[in-house]
Design a protein around this motif. Sequence first.
Motif, PDB file in Angstrom:
ATOM      1  N   LYS A 174       3.200   3.589   9.486  1.00  0.00           N
ATOM      2  CA  LYS A 174       3.201   2.900   8.189  1.00  0.00           C
ATOM      3  C   LYS A 174       4.125   1.698   8.271  1.00  0.00           C
ATOM      4  O   LYS A 174       5.273   1.817   8.682  1.00  0.00           O
ATOM      5  N   LEU A 188       0.273  -7.208   9.159  1.00  0.00           N
ATOM      6  CA  LEU A 188      -0.928  -6.385   9.225  1.00  0.00           C
ATOM      7  C   LEU A 188      -1.747  -6.695  10.480  1.00  0.00           C
ATOM      8  O   LEU A 188      -2.213  -5.777  11.163  1.00  0.00           O
ATOM      9  N   VAL A 203       0.137   1.255   4.588  1.00  0.00           N
ATOM     10  CA  VAL A 203       1.023   0.145   4.233  1.00  0.00           C
ATOM     11  C   VAL A 203       1.770   0.477   2.949  1.00  0.00           C
ATOM     12  O   VAL A 203       1.272   1.201   2.075  1.00  0.00           O
ATOM     13  N   LEU A 226      -7.198   1.094   6.524  1.00  0.00           N
ATOM     14  CA  LEU A 226      -5.864   1.562   6.160  1.00  0.00           C
ATOM     15  C   LEU A 226      -5.953   2.911   5.440  1.00  0.00           C
ATOM     16  O   LEU A 226      -6.876   3.135   4.641  1.00  0.00           O
TER      17      LEU A 226
END
Length: 384
Positions: A174, A188, A203, A226
Amino acid sequence: MAVLAGPVTIAKVEIRVFRAPIAVPVRTSFGTMHDRPAVIVRVEDGQGNHGWGEVWCNFPSCGAEHRARLVETAVVPHVLGKTFADPAEAFDEMTRGVEVLALQADEPGPLAQAVAGVDIALWDMAARRAGRPLHALLGTAGMTVMPAYASGINHPGVAETIARSRSEGYRAFKIKIGFGEARDMENLDSALGALEPGETLAVDSNQAWSLPQALDMVQRIGSLPLLWLEEPLRCDSPAQAWRQLAAASPLPLAGGENMRSTAAFAEATSGPVFGVVQPDVCKWGGLTRCREVATAVLAAGKRYCPHYLGGGIGLMASAHLLAAVGGDGMLEVDCNANPLREMLATPYPPLRDGRMTLSDAPGLGVEPDLDALKMFQVAHMVCA
């Protein structure tokens, strides 16, 4: 669920404060940690049985010493010398005892954190007295081998931190975002490019965005692979703002570390906003209330992933609660340097191929290495 070992009288409480220096600060969108603090609590009954707990104290930077004094002066008087049938009864007594003070001092959060630390210690002691691992008192799932993810990954060096965490056994990660659009997209891209087949990424924006910013960002990152988007809005944002964002987001929303009431968690559990609910046992509710939350989260078909970023005692408490309730949640483990993680939890459980394994030793199954920790200890209070 295992039977508790009977009523217990609290004879002694100790509080210790530690601060470990670190070479690289830990950054979030709202502040930076320049050292790693920890407040731990040790409770003892009249027969010498003991248990360990931890109090959340990361922010503000002076928070550890303050939380320790709250435990000593505001919470301990409500349990010391008293007899309780179980930790939940003691939790209720402590909570009632500080309710008016929390209003008068306008410190509901710090006082809830102080109560939570003592609650964890009482549960650890109850399990040790029963001769059972803590998770056996908290639930029946027995998920002692659990997936864990490396948390707190930030710039600079996102890809390098993922590679290091992989070498330590992690397969899920994360990263922190909320530092501005350009920086966030760079982080990212770097993180996703560093993943190997079968690895996953979540995230966390740490409450950084307004609703318009969050709506813009979920359109930019919504198609990315994600696991979840954590705390995209301030936790006190209007319910309608959260609902609007959830309706617009292709990604599951996650939150819970900054909720601090049964009502708030009930809404998060039953409502459509959150796909992942993340109470922090050291920040609100201890094991007594967070067990109720975790059970309700799973019953609602959502994902329970305990939030945690602190020392080793709180991490083990989080792991035992996850083991007790089961589900498909993952254990959050901070990947940043923190000697208080392993020193407060010896022997530290092994992590292999993305999974942590708890021992079957009584209670939390760990003890702080107080001799090794002496260099970091800045305060020690004894209440007897």
